[in-house]
Design a protein around this motif. Structure first.
Motif, PDB file in Angstrom:
ATOM      1  N   UNK B 248       0.837  -1.133   0.116  1.00 14.05           N
ATOM      2  CA  UNK B 248      -0.062   0.121   0.044  1.00 14.05           C
ATOM      3  C   UNK B 248       0.970   1.507  -0.245  1.00 14.05           C
ATOM      4  N   UNK B 274       3.343  -2.574  -8.802  1.00 14.38           N
ATOM      5  CA  UNK B 274       2.051  -1.815  -8.355  1.00 14.38           C
ATOM      6  C   UNK B 274       1.113  -2.707  -8.090  1.00 14.38           C
ATOM      7  N   UNK B 275       0.967  -4.027  -8.665  1.00 11.66           N
ATOM      8  CA  UNK B 275       0.222  -4.844  -8.322  1.00 11.66           C
ATOM      9  C   UNK B 275       0.548  -5.616  -7.015  1.00 11.66           C
ATOM     10  N   UNK B 276       1.709  -6.225  -6.977  1.00 13.12           N
ATOM     11  CA  UNK B 276       2.127  -7.153  -5.975  1.00 13.12           C
ATOM     12  C   UNK B 276       2.060  -6.411  -4.772  1.00 13.12           C
ATOM     13  N   UNK B 277       2.340  -4.758  -4.754  1.00 14.63           N
ATOM     14  CA  UNK B 277       2.413  -4.103  -3.385  1.00 14.63           C
ATOM     15  C   UNK B 277       1.131  -3.339  -3.165  1.00 14.63           C
ATOM     16  N   UNK B 278       0.155  -3.116  -4.426  1.00 12.54           N
ATOM     17  CA  UNK B 278      -1.008  -2.434  -4.050  1.00 12.54           C
ATOM     18  C   UNK B 278      -0.779  -1.032  -4.114  1.00 12.54           C
ATOM     19  N   UNK B 279       0.130  -0.308  -5.233  1.00  8.72           N
ATOM     20  CA  UNK B 279       0.776   0.845  -5.012  1.00  8.72           C
ATOM     21  C   UNK B 279      -0.185   1.633  -5.594  1.00  8.72           C
ATOM     22  N   UNK B 280      -0.240   2.918  -5.192  1.00  5.79           N
ATOM     23  CA  UNK B 280      -0.866   4.212  -5.881  1.00  5.79           C
ATOM     24  C   UNK B 280       0.454   5.137  -6.269  1.00  5.79           C
ATOM     25  N   UNK B 281       0.434   5.238  -7.562  1.00  4.29           N
ATOM     26  CA  UNK B 281       1.313   6.183  -8.182  1.00  4.29           C
ATOM     27  C   UNK B 281       0.562   7.241  -8.957  1.00  4.29           C
TER      28      UNK B 281
END
Lengths: 345, 345
Positions: B248, B274-281
């Motif tokens: 996140x 971005x998916x593996x860690x559910x990242x917002x960029x």
């Protein structure tokens, strides 16, 4: 009686870890296992009789697994996957004998489920039980959470979905249409493109394999640009989409299937458009959104009952046909959500 | 009298469009222009006497300008930039003669500002007026909006800032420290690294030019991973950061300075994280956040008055020294926010 004696438990086992898409020869049927139809004393596990098993595009191996990934294939272990089952015995206070449930299970007749966090009780049976492997299960929740939570959609917005023919993409497109968006999808065959337009109500669809210049294709379908991109593909498609995003656009990253089998992923070069267009790009996993399941059902069930959402299944019968069904998914053999009927009770 | 006669208006003009960082020879001083110190009848423009002009890292040319970009250099036109000025005449109801303002102006003694949307009245003059070119102006707002609005920071989080020595990066780091975050910055010289640690209170800082393996460097400084990345650099640094993000995590994309002068941007390969860690960029422009300016002042002014935030300026005197000041910014000649004193009134 009373489940203390062991019964035979037919299983589909993997021969080994696999890399990439499974072949039929990676799996074999075994009738050697037995199981007690009772959860161990003191355990809070749940013992289910599997009724339906789901064939999903992520049920494959990968060269570079990450800690977050589930291992679907391991040597001489039943294949792991989602399914629908009947509870035969339970040590868990939230589940009792007779309950119908869906969640992560194994490719066998009976499964002792020890990780119950992602197990859902099924309350609504006026819709086909098999739907809980798809539109009312994990793929449905993925589409719902990705679209409503990550894409922040508004009526009239321009929505592009790659790999739109998948169980998730199909539903995202239909949810977007119901919200009043303009929806275009990409897929990998003429038949899929036609079905997206004629059956699932997409405004437009195109075969990405026939487009030499993805940027030009997107400009043709989105002369005004794209507000929302539901990303399943990655690589060149993402690069082309970035060039066509509108101001304050959103990209929900569900997966990047074009990249999984490459030794090194393709580089994405147009990320400066995140700044130029003030874009939010966000990866997500459905598991983080499971708390929304009741809200999801409230939205989806009426749509299904009123026929506002179209849904097609391809059901293989019997565990022995499960390997072929899974392999057929990857070759794009069948139209519709692929699943296996294990037992009709 | 009454401003109807024209006065001389010294200017710094660009010779032509430029590509990349400006050289001194790209600009020249002219004393040929004159200006009426009165706004045209019926116009809602504002006429200002420029007091300070700002040298900013985005004041450069680019090979591939996008529609959103401002043209800072155009043939025989005054260089465009941010500044602080005194209103001499106004056709705009919100500004009146005598007001102090900051916003987009031109490199000349007097400017008729016709686009007044980004012009702010200055109410607090107990702090140096020059601060409104930096910590209390556009760079300050960029840091504030990027950090508080885009990064959604929480106490105790791990924050990494690339190009941390810039006017924006310095302030982001200090705001993060004041919130109780662990803060590491990267910069391009030993001196800058020392200043980040010893003056601006960063927990750690490193010289990216001395690191052959950016992934290893980040693992050294962030064994627990990175919650927030304030992105100014792009390319290889972004790829290394993606490998080290926590679940996140958030990436605020302010700029990608390593990419601007390349014929083709470097590809970023690790976007699956971005998916593996559910990242917002998320990319952002300060202009979208200008409505927060009053809230920004409420936060920043007390910090400045109480000395909780450190700020250094490098002030060149006189318009004739403006080209050298701007060029010096790109060669990293000076420590501190670079600006030009045009007139002390």
């Amino acid at each position: 009686m009373s489940g203390m004696e062991e019964v035979s438990n037919k299983q589909v086992l993997a021969r080994d870890y696999i890399n990439g898409n499974p072949k039929e020869s990676d799996m074999y049927l075994s009738t050697e296992a037995t199981i007690k139809l009772k959860v161990p004393e003191g355990s809070n596990a749940v013992l289910v009789k599997n009724l339906y098993l789901s064939c999903d595009p992520f049920t494959r191996g990968t060269k570079k697994p990450t800690p977050d990934m589930i291992t679907f294939f391991a040597p001489n272990s039943p294949v792991v996957g989602f399914g629908v089952g009947r509870v035969l015995d339970s040590g868990h206070p939230e589940f009792k004998k007779g309950d119908l449930v869906w969640g992560m299970t194994k490719w066998e007749e009976y499964t002792l489920i020890t990780k119950t966090e992602g197990l859902f009780k099924i309350h609504h049976t006026d819709v086909p039980l098999s739907y809980y492997t798809g539109i009312l299960g994990m793929p449905g929740m993925t589409a719902y959470a990705g679209f409503y939570e990550i894409c922040s959609p508004k009526k009239g917005e321009y929505v592009f979905i790659s790999s739109a023919f998948g169980a998730v993409g199909q539903l995202v497109g239909q949810l977007a249409k119901l919200m009043g968006c303009y929806v275009v999808g990409s897929a990998g065959s003429k038949e899929k493109v036609e079905t997206l337009k004629n059956k699932f109500g997409f405004d437009e669809a195109f075969n990405y394999k026939e487009e030499k210049d993805l940027d030009a294709a997107l400009k043709r379908y989105f002369p005004q640009g794209i507000d929302i991109y539901f990303e399943n593909v990655g690589g060149k498609m993402l690069d082309a989409v970035l060039l066509n995003m509108r101001l304050h656009g959103r990209i929900a990253v569900c997966g990047m299937i074009s990249q999984y089998d490459l030794d090194e992923p393709e580089g994405v070069r147009n990320l400066m458009y995140l700044v130029f267009k003030r874009i939010r790009m966000q990866g997500f996993f459905v598991f983080d959104h499971y708390h929304l399941y009741p809200k999801f059902l409230e939205t989806l069930l009426p749509y299904i009952r009123e026929g506002k959402i179209d849904y097609v299944e391809h059901i293989a019968e019997g565990l022995e046909n499960a390997p072929a069904a899974l392999v057929g998914l990857f070759s794009g053999l069948h139209v519709g959500k692929s699943l296996v009927l294990v037992a009709s009770e």
